[in-house]
Write an enzyme that holds these catalytic residues in place. Sequence first.
Site, PDB file in Angstrom:
ATOM      1  N   LYS A  49       0.841  -1.205   0.000  1.00 34.07           N
ATOM      2  CA  LYS A  49       0.000   0.000   0.000  1.00 34.07           C
ATOM      3  C   LYS A  49       0.874   1.253   0.000  1.00 34.07           C
ATOM      4  O   LYS A  49       0.690   2.145  -0.833  1.00 34.07           O
ATOM      5  CB  LYS A  49      -0.934   0.018   1.208  1.00 34.07           C
ATOM      6  CG  LYS A  49      -1.816   1.267   1.245  1.00 34.07           C
ATOM      7  CD  LYS A  49      -2.716   1.310   2.453  1.00 34.07           C
ATOM      8  CE  LYS A  49      -1.954   1.905   3.611  1.00 34.07           C
ATOM      9  NZ  LYS A  49      -2.763   2.206   4.783  1.00 34.07           N
ATOM     10  N   ASP A  67      -6.368   0.445   0.500  1.00 35.33           N
ATOM     11  CA  ASP A  67      -6.480   0.783   1.910  1.00 35.33           C
ATOM     12  C   ASP A  67      -7.771   0.154   2.436  1.00 35.33           C
ATOM     13  O   ASP A  67      -8.405  -0.634   1.743  1.00 35.33           O
ATOM     14  CB  ASP A  67      -6.465   2.307   2.100  1.00 35.33           C
ATOM     15  CG  ASP A  67      -7.726   2.973   1.576  1.00 35.33           C
ATOM     16  OD1 ASP A  67      -8.457   2.349   0.775  1.00 35.33           O
ATOM     17  OD2 ASP A  67      -7.980   4.120   1.971  1.00 35.33           O
TER      18      ASP A  67
END
Length: 146
Positions: A49, A67
């Site tokens: 991420k 996310d």
Amino acid sequence: MERDIKPVGFYKNKAKSIKETAKILIDKYNGALPDSIEALTKLKGVGRKTANVIMANIFGVPSIIVDTHCMRLSNRIGFVKSKDPDKIEFELRKIVPFDMYTTFSNLMVYHGRATCKARKPKCSECIINNVCDFYKRLSNDIILNV
């Protein structure tokens, strides 16, 4: 440093990771950030991420950033059936055009914050409820329970 990043949470571990990463960046990369997911994820505390955020926002490379919002919405809408962020990223790559990766990710965050909230999604106000698996199941449950 711990005092400065304390509001972020897990500040002791994060401060340690930041120090280790800074040393690696200086020693191995002459103080510059590497420009690949593979190299970035080798840095202490950097997962896919974070690496995708860096690629998108610093290097301008379209990236799918998974996310909590993207994970939740991708499953609710019906794009994926997984809780694994890496699997979700690769599944979304199959259906989102490359040049839209970053925009898609940002829209998922905005939609997750404004409409498709974790605890109380605003399905009746949602502009994509006609294509959303979660809304369809919710509508069917309401119809069947009336």
